[in-house]
Design an enzyme around this catalytic site. Structure first.
Site, PDB file in Angstrom:
ATOM      1  N   GLY A 139      -4.143  -6.945  55.368  1.00 13.16           N
ATOM      2  CA  GLY A 139      -3.011  -6.367  54.653  1.00 13.16           C
ATOM      3  C   GLY A 139      -2.097  -7.414  54.067  1.00 13.16           C
ATOM      4  CG  ASP A 162       0.481  -5.582  47.894  1.00 11.97           C
ATOM      5  OD1 ASP A 162       1.553  -5.191  48.380  1.00 11.97           O
ATOM      6  OD2 ASP A 162      -0.629  -5.285  48.361  1.00 11.97           O
TER       7      ASP A 162
END
Length: 379
Positions: A139, A188
Protein backbone atom coordinates in the site's frame (compact mmCIF):
# COMPACT_ATOMS: atom_id res chain seq x y z
CA UNK A 1 18.57 9.97 9.00
CA UNK A 2 17.66 13.54 9.90
CA UNK A 3 15.32 15.65 7.72
CA UNK A 4 18.31 17.89 6.88
CA UNK A 5 20.34 14.95 5.59
CA UNK A 6 17.34 13.75 3.62
CA UNK A 7 17.21 17.17 1.97
CA UNK A 8 20.93 16.99 1.12
CA UNK A 9 20.44 13.53 -0.39
CA UNK A 10 17.54 14.82 -2.48
CA UNK A 11 19.65 17.76 -3.73
CA UNK A 12 22.46 15.36 -4.63
CA UNK A 13 20.01 13.19 -6.57
CA UNK A 14 18.79 16.23 -8.49
CA UNK A 15 22.38 17.23 -9.31
CA UNK A 16 23.13 13.72 -10.59
CA UNK A 17 19.99 13.87 -12.74
CA UNK A 18 21.13 17.18 -14.20
CA UNK A 19 24.62 15.80 -14.88
CA UNK A 20 23.19 12.79 -16.71
CA UNK A 21 20.80 14.95 -18.73
CA UNK A 22 23.80 16.84 -20.15
CA UNK A 23 24.87 13.52 -21.69
CA UNK A 24 21.42 12.93 -23.11
CA UNK A 25 20.50 10.54 -20.30
CA UNK A 26 17.52 11.48 -18.16
CA UNK A 27 16.78 9.81 -14.84
CA UNK A 28 14.06 10.57 -12.31
CA UNK A 29 13.07 9.11 -8.97
CA UNK A 30 9.56 8.95 -7.57
CA UNK A 31 9.12 8.08 -3.92
CA UNK A 32 6.63 5.89 -2.15
CA UNK A 33 3.82 7.76 -0.45
CA UNK A 34 2.01 7.56 2.88
CA UNK A 35 -1.67 8.39 3.17
CA UNK A 36 -1.72 10.13 6.54
CA UNK A 37 -5.42 11.01 6.75
CA UNK A 38 -8.55 10.74 4.65
CA UNK A 39 -7.88 7.60 2.65
CA UNK A 40 -9.70 5.98 0.96
CA UNK A 41 -12.12 8.91 0.52
CA UNK A 42 -10.15 10.25 -2.47
CA UNK A 43 -12.03 7.70 -4.59
CA UNK A 44 -15.32 9.07 -3.23
CA UNK A 45 -14.96 12.86 -3.77
CA UNK A 46 -13.35 13.21 -0.36
CA UNK A 47 -10.18 14.74 1.04
CA UNK A 48 -6.73 13.46 1.97
CA UNK A 49 -3.38 14.39 3.45
CA UNK A 50 -0.36 12.48 2.17
CA UNK A 51 3.40 12.81 2.06
CA UNK A 52 6.37 11.44 0.14
CA UNK A 53 8.15 8.58 1.89
CA UNK A 54 11.90 8.78 1.42
CA UNK A 55 12.47 5.22 2.65
CA UNK A 56 11.55 3.74 -0.75
CA UNK A 57 11.50 4.85 -4.36
CA UNK A 58 11.30 3.89 -8.00
CA UNK A 59 13.68 5.27 -10.62
CA UNK A 60 13.29 5.44 -14.39
CA UNK A 61 16.13 6.00 -16.83
CA UNK A 62 15.69 7.32 -20.37
CA UNK A 63 18.52 7.14 -22.90
CA UNK A 64 18.39 8.40 -26.49
CA UNK A 65 18.32 5.40 -28.82
CA UNK A 66 18.01 4.42 -32.46
CA UNK A 67 14.97 2.33 -31.57
CA UNK A 68 12.22 2.94 -29.04
CA UNK A 69 12.83 0.21 -26.48
CA UNK A 70 11.18 -0.68 -23.16
CA UNK A 71 13.68 -2.69 -21.13
CA UNK A 72 12.37 -5.51 -18.88
CA UNK A 73 13.63 -5.49 -15.30
CA UNK A 74 15.75 -8.59 -14.52
CA UNK A 75 13.75 -9.32 -11.37
CA UNK A 76 10.33 -7.72 -11.69
CA UNK A 77 9.76 -8.72 -15.31
CA UNK A 78 11.16 -12.22 -15.03
CA UNK A 79 10.32 -14.44 -18.02
CA UNK A 80 12.91 -17.19 -17.52
CA UNK A 81 12.30 -19.75 -14.76
CA UNK A 82 14.06 -22.79 -13.30
CA UNK A 83 10.98 -24.96 -13.65
CA UNK A 84 7.21 -24.94 -14.04
CA UNK A 85 6.73 -24.96 -10.21
CA UNK A 86 9.07 -21.96 -10.04
CA UNK A 87 6.89 -20.08 -12.57
CA UNK A 88 3.67 -20.98 -10.75
CA UNK A 89 5.11 -20.01 -7.36
CA UNK A 90 6.21 -16.67 -8.77
CA UNK A 91 2.74 -15.95 -10.12
CA UNK A 92 1.09 -16.96 -6.85
CA UNK A 93 3.34 -14.61 -4.87
CA UNK A 94 3.62 -11.64 -7.24
CA UNK A 95 0.86 -12.03 -9.81
CA UNK A 96 1.16 -11.24 -13.51
CA UNK A 97 2.78 -7.93 -12.77
CA UNK A 98 5.88 -6.04 -13.78
CA UNK A 99 7.00 -2.57 -14.76
CA UNK A 100 7.16 -2.95 -18.53
CA UNK A 101 3.39 -2.68 -18.87
CA UNK A 102 3.42 0.47 -16.71
CA UNK A 103 6.07 2.14 -18.88
CA UNK A 104 4.21 1.26 -22.06
CA UNK A 105 0.92 2.56 -20.65
CA UNK A 106 2.30 5.98 -19.66
CA UNK A 107 3.96 6.32 -23.08
CA UNK A 108 0.55 5.79 -24.69
CA UNK A 109 -1.28 8.19 -22.35
CA UNK A 110 1.43 10.85 -22.69
CA UNK A 111 1.34 10.64 -26.49
CA UNK A 112 -2.46 10.74 -26.61
CA UNK A 113 -2.66 13.74 -24.26
CA UNK A 114 -0.04 15.63 -26.27
CA UNK A 115 -1.85 14.94 -29.53
CA UNK A 116 -5.24 15.98 -28.12
CA UNK A 117 -3.80 19.22 -26.76
CA UNK A 118 -1.73 20.17 -29.84
CA UNK A 119 1.58 19.65 -28.05
CA UNK A 120 4.19 18.89 -30.71
CA UNK A 121 6.62 16.08 -29.91
CA UNK A 122 9.93 15.66 -31.75
CA UNK A 123 10.79 12.41 -33.53
CA UNK A 124 13.55 11.30 -31.16
CA UNK A 125 13.56 7.72 -29.84
CA UNK A 126 14.66 6.37 -26.52
CA UNK A 127 15.35 3.35 -24.33
CA UNK A 128 13.34 3.29 -21.11
CA UNK A 129 14.33 1.19 -18.08
CA UNK A 130 13.40 1.18 -14.41
CA UNK A 131 14.31 -0.03 -10.95
CA UNK A 132 12.45 0.03 -7.64
CA UNK A 133 12.93 -0.92 -4.00
CA UNK A 134 9.32 -0.24 -2.93
CA UNK A 135 8.05 -3.43 -1.23
CA UNK A 136 5.24 -5.08 -3.16
CA UNK A 137 1.69 -5.18 -1.85
CA UNK A 138 2.38 -2.79 1.02
CA UNK A 139 0.00 0.00 0.00
CA UNK A 140 2.95 2.34 -0.64
CA UNK A 141 2.10 3.06 -4.30
CA UNK A 142 4.90 1.17 -5.98
CA UNK A 143 3.21 0.97 -9.38
CA UNK A 144 2.32 4.66 -9.60
CA UNK A 145 5.87 5.58 -8.52
CA UNK A 146 7.23 3.88 -11.64
CA UNK A 147 4.67 5.64 -13.83
CA UNK A 148 5.34 9.01 -12.19
CA UNK A 149 9.11 8.76 -12.68
CA UNK A 150 8.59 7.71 -16.30
CA UNK A 151 6.31 10.68 -16.96
CA UNK A 152 8.97 13.04 -15.63
CA UNK A 153 11.49 11.50 -18.03
CA UNK A 154 9.12 11.97 -20.97
CA UNK A 155 8.42 15.59 -20.03
CA UNK A 156 12.13 16.36 -20.06
CA UNK A 157 13.03 14.29 -23.14
CA UNK A 158 10.40 16.05 -25.23
CA UNK A 159 10.99 19.38 -23.45
CA UNK A 160 7.30 19.91 -22.70
CA UNK A 161 7.37 20.22 -18.91
CA UNK A 162 6.14 23.80 -19.21
CA UNK A 163 3.19 22.75 -21.38
CA UNK A 164 1.66 20.09 -19.12
CA UNK A 165 0.45 21.56 -15.85
CA UNK A 166 1.41 19.96 -12.56
CA UNK A 167 -2.27 19.63 -11.59
CA UNK A 168 -2.91 17.55 -14.72
CA UNK A 169 -0.01 15.11 -14.32
CA UNK A 170 -1.62 12.96 -11.58
CA UNK A 171 -4.56 12.40 -13.95
CA UNK A 172 -2.19 11.15 -16.66
CA UNK A 173 -0.56 8.73 -14.23
CA UNK A 174 -3.94 7.47 -13.05
CA UNK A 175 -5.15 7.07 -16.64
CA UNK A 176 -2.09 4.98 -17.46
CA UNK A 177 -2.90 2.66 -14.56
CA UNK A 178 -6.55 2.51 -15.55
CA UNK A 179 -5.36 1.26 -18.95
CA UNK A 180 -4.11 -1.80 -17.07
CA UNK A 181 -7.22 -2.30 -14.97
CA UNK A 182 -5.68 -0.89 -11.78
CA UNK A 183 -8.41 0.53 -9.53
CA UNK A 184 -7.18 3.59 -7.63
CA UNK A 185 -7.75 7.27 -6.89
CA UNK A 186 -5.79 10.47 -7.44
CA UNK A 187 -4.33 10.76 -3.94
CA UNK A 188 -1.21 8.66 -4.50
CA UNK A 189 -0.40 10.25 -7.84
CA UNK A 190 -0.79 13.79 -6.47
CA UNK A 191 1.55 13.03 -3.58
CA UNK A 192 4.15 11.57 -5.93
CA UNK A 193 3.98 14.38 -8.48
CA UNK A 194 4.17 17.18 -5.91
CA UNK A 195 6.33 15.56 -3.24
CA UNK A 196 6.50 16.76 0.33
CA UNK A 197 3.35 17.05 2.47
CA UNK A 198 0.14 17.90 0.67
CA UNK A 199 -3.54 18.42 1.47
CA UNK A 200 -6.02 17.46 -1.26
CA UNK A 201 -9.69 18.26 -1.79
CA UNK A 202 -11.40 15.99 -4.33
CA UNK A 203 -14.91 17.42 -4.08
CA UNK A 204 -17.20 16.55 -6.97
CA UNK A 205 -17.47 20.20 -7.95
CA UNK A 206 -13.68 20.57 -8.24
CA UNK A 207 -13.35 17.35 -10.22
CA UNK A 208 -16.18 18.27 -12.62
CA UNK A 209 -15.23 21.95 -13.03
CA UNK A 210 -11.44 21.66 -13.10
CA UNK A 211 -10.84 18.05 -14.07
CA UNK A 212 -8.79 17.60 -10.91
CA UNK A 213 -8.87 18.38 -7.19
CA UNK A 214 -7.49 21.35 -5.28
CA UNK A 215 -4.03 20.60 -3.92
CA UNK A 216 -2.31 22.52 -1.13
CA UNK A 217 1.40 21.83 -0.48
CA UNK A 218 2.40 22.20 3.17
CA UNK A 219 5.65 22.54 5.10
CA UNK A 220 7.01 19.09 6.01
CA UNK A 221 8.21 20.51 9.34
CA UNK A 222 4.58 20.47 10.48
CA UNK A 223 4.81 16.69 10.83
CA UNK A 224 5.87 15.05 14.09
CA UNK A 225 8.24 12.04 14.02
CA UNK A 226 6.40 9.13 12.41
CA UNK A 227 7.13 5.44 11.95
CA UNK A 228 6.40 2.79 9.37
CA UNK A 229 5.40 -0.82 10.01
CA UNK A 230 5.06 -3.31 7.19
CA UNK A 231 4.98 -7.03 6.61
CA UNK A 232 7.58 -8.56 4.33
CA UNK A 233 5.02 -11.06 3.01
CA UNK A 234 1.74 -9.10 3.02
CA UNK A 235 -1.60 -10.16 1.62
CA UNK A 236 -2.76 -8.60 -1.63
CA UNK A 237 -4.49 -5.25 -0.95
CA UNK A 238 -5.97 -4.87 -4.42
CA UNK A 239 -9.47 -6.20 -3.62
CA UNK A 240 -10.23 -4.11 -0.55
CA UNK A 241 -12.28 -1.38 -2.30
CA UNK A 242 -14.62 -3.66 -4.27
CA UNK A 243 -17.68 -4.22 -2.05
CA UNK A 244 -17.69 -0.78 -0.47
CA UNK A 245 -17.40 0.90 -3.85
CA UNK A 246 -20.53 -0.79 -5.15
CA UNK A 247 -22.47 -0.03 -1.98
CA UNK A 248 -21.46 3.63 -2.27
CA UNK A 249 -22.62 3.70 -5.91
CA UNK A 250 -25.89 2.09 -4.82
CA UNK A 251 -26.50 4.91 -2.35
CA UNK A 252 -25.86 2.98 0.88
CA UNK A 253 -26.40 5.64 3.58
CA UNK A 254 -24.00 4.04 6.07
CA UNK A 255 -21.17 3.93 3.54
CA UNK A 256 -21.83 7.45 2.29
CA UNK A 257 -21.94 8.99 5.77
CA UNK A 258 -18.91 6.98 6.94
CA UNK A 259 -16.88 8.03 3.90
CA UNK A 260 -17.77 11.66 4.58
CA UNK A 261 -16.44 11.19 8.11
CA UNK A 262 -13.23 9.73 6.68
CA UNK A 263 -12.85 12.81 4.46
CA UNK A 264 -13.41 15.03 7.49
CA UNK A 265 -10.42 13.46 9.26
CA UNK A 266 -8.27 15.12 6.58
CA UNK A 267 -10.06 18.46 6.91
CA UNK A 268 -9.63 18.42 10.69
CA UNK A 269 -6.11 17.11 10.25
CA UNK A 270 -5.19 20.16 8.19
CA UNK A 271 -5.99 22.40 11.15
CA UNK A 272 -4.32 20.03 13.60
CA UNK A 273 -1.07 20.05 11.62
CA UNK A 274 -1.06 23.82 11.10
CA UNK A 275 -1.52 24.24 14.86
CA UNK A 276 0.82 21.32 15.65
CA UNK A 277 -1.94 19.79 17.76
CA UNK A 278 -0.50 16.28 17.76
CA UNK A 279 -2.95 14.96 20.35
CA UNK A 280 -5.69 15.73 17.84
CA UNK A 281 -3.62 14.20 15.04
CA UNK A 282 -3.31 10.93 16.96
CA UNK A 283 -7.06 10.83 17.55
CA UNK A 284 -7.78 11.46 13.86
CA UNK A 285 -5.38 8.74 12.69
CA UNK A 286 -7.11 6.19 14.91
CA UNK A 287 -10.54 7.43 13.86
CA UNK A 288 -9.61 7.11 10.19
CA UNK A 289 -8.73 3.44 10.60
CA UNK A 290 -11.73 2.64 12.78
CA UNK A 291 -14.08 4.06 10.15
CA UNK A 292 -12.37 2.02 7.43
CA UNK A 293 -12.69 -1.12 9.54
CA UNK A 294 -16.40 -0.52 10.13
CA UNK A 295 -17.05 -0.12 6.41
CA UNK A 296 -14.85 -2.87 4.97
CA UNK A 297 -14.96 -5.45 7.78
CA UNK A 298 -12.18 -7.61 9.17
CA UNK A 299 -12.27 -10.20 6.39
CA UNK A 300 -11.64 -7.61 3.68
CA UNK A 301 -8.87 -5.88 5.63
CA UNK A 302 -7.09 -9.10 6.53
CA UNK A 303 -5.87 -10.39 9.88
CA UNK A 304 -2.22 -9.55 9.19
CA UNK A 305 -3.03 -5.96 8.27
CA UNK A 306 -5.20 -5.49 11.35
CA UNK A 307 -2.49 -6.93 13.58
CA UNK A 308 -0.01 -4.30 12.34
CA UNK A 309 -2.41 -1.60 13.52
CA UNK A 310 -3.12 -3.38 16.80
CA UNK A 311 0.55 -3.95 17.68
CA UNK A 312 1.01 -0.18 17.64
CA UNK A 313 -2.15 0.52 19.61
CA UNK A 314 -1.14 -1.93 22.33
CA UNK A 315 1.76 0.36 23.25
CA UNK A 316 -0.48 3.46 23.10
CA UNK A 317 0.55 4.66 19.64
CA UNK A 318 -1.81 5.97 16.96
CA UNK A 319 -1.86 3.90 13.77
CA UNK A 320 -3.61 3.49 10.43
CA UNK A 321 -3.02 2.04 6.98
CA UNK A 322 -0.70 3.96 4.66
CA UNK A 323 -2.96 2.93 1.79
CA UNK A 324 -5.14 -0.10 1.25
CA UNK A 325 -3.18 -2.38 3.56
CA UNK A 326 0.20 -4.01 3.83
CA UNK A 327 1.83 -1.13 5.73
CA UNK A 328 0.91 1.11 8.66
CA UNK A 329 1.94 4.65 9.59
CA UNK A 330 2.39 5.25 13.32
CA UNK A 331 2.66 8.25 15.61
CA UNK A 332 4.09 7.72 19.10
CA UNK A 333 2.79 10.63 21.22
CA UNK A 334 5.02 9.66 24.16
CA UNK A 335 8.19 9.95 22.11
CA UNK A 336 11.30 7.76 21.64
CA UNK A 337 10.70 5.48 24.64
CA UNK A 338 7.31 4.52 23.26
CA UNK A 339 8.83 4.02 19.82
CA UNK A 340 11.39 1.63 21.31
CA UNK A 341 8.60 -0.39 22.91
CA UNK A 342 6.90 -0.55 19.54
CA UNK A 343 10.09 -1.56 17.76
CA UNK A 344 10.53 -4.47 20.18
CA UNK A 345 6.89 -5.48 19.75
CA UNK A 346 7.24 -5.43 15.96
CA UNK A 347 10.35 -7.60 16.12
CA UNK A 348 8.46 -10.19 18.16
CA UNK A 349 5.51 -10.07 15.76
CA UNK A 350 7.74 -10.41 12.69
CA UNK A 351 7.06 -6.94 11.28
CA UNK A 352 9.56 -4.48 9.84
CA UNK A 353 9.76 -1.21 11.83
CA UNK A 354 11.39 1.96 10.45
CA UNK A 355 11.45 5.68 11.21
CA UNK A 356 9.70 7.60 8.44
CA UNK A 357 11.80 9.83 6.17
CA UNK A 358 9.72 12.62 4.65
CA UNK A 359 10.93 14.02 1.34
CA UNK A 360 10.49 17.71 0.42
CA UNK A 361 8.60 19.00 -2.61
CA UNK A 362 9.98 17.85 -5.97
CA UNK A 363 8.66 20.75 -8.02
CA UNK A 364 11.24 22.84 -9.86
CA UNK A 365 10.87 26.39 -11.15
CA UNK A 366 9.34 25.27 -14.45
CA UNK A 367 6.78 23.13 -12.61
CA UNK A 368 5.83 25.94 -10.26
CA UNK A 369 5.25 28.30 -13.18
CA UNK A 370 2.48 25.98 -14.42
CA UNK A 371 0.60 26.26 -11.11
CA UNK A 372 -2.10 28.80 -10.35
CA UNK A 373 -0.77 31.98 -8.71
CA UNK A 374 -2.47 31.08 -5.42
CA UNK A 375 -0.65 27.76 -5.17
CA UNK A 376 2.71 29.23 -6.13
CA UNK A 377 2.71 31.13 -2.86
CA UNK A 378 2.45 27.92 -0.81
CA UNK A 379 5.43 26.13 -2.40
Amino acid sequence: MSPNLDGIRWQQDRKMENDRSENGIIEHKSYARVGLLGNPSDVYYGRAISFSLGNFWASVRLEPSEDLTIVPHPTHDLVQFNSLPHLVNRLQNDGYYGGVRLLMAICKIFYSYSKENDINLHDGKFKLSYDTNIPRQTGLSGSSAIVCAALSCLLDFYKVRHLIKVEVRPNLILNAEKELGIVAGLQDRVAQVYGGLIYMDFSKKHIEDLGHGLYRPMNIDLLPPLYLIYAENPSDSGKIHSTVRQRWLDGDKFIISSMEEVANTALEGLTALLEKDYTKLASLMNRNFDLRRQMFGNDALGALNIEMVEVARRVGAASKFTGSGGAVVVFCPDGPSQAKLLEDACEKAGFVFQPVKVMPSFLNEVDIETLSSKLKQTI
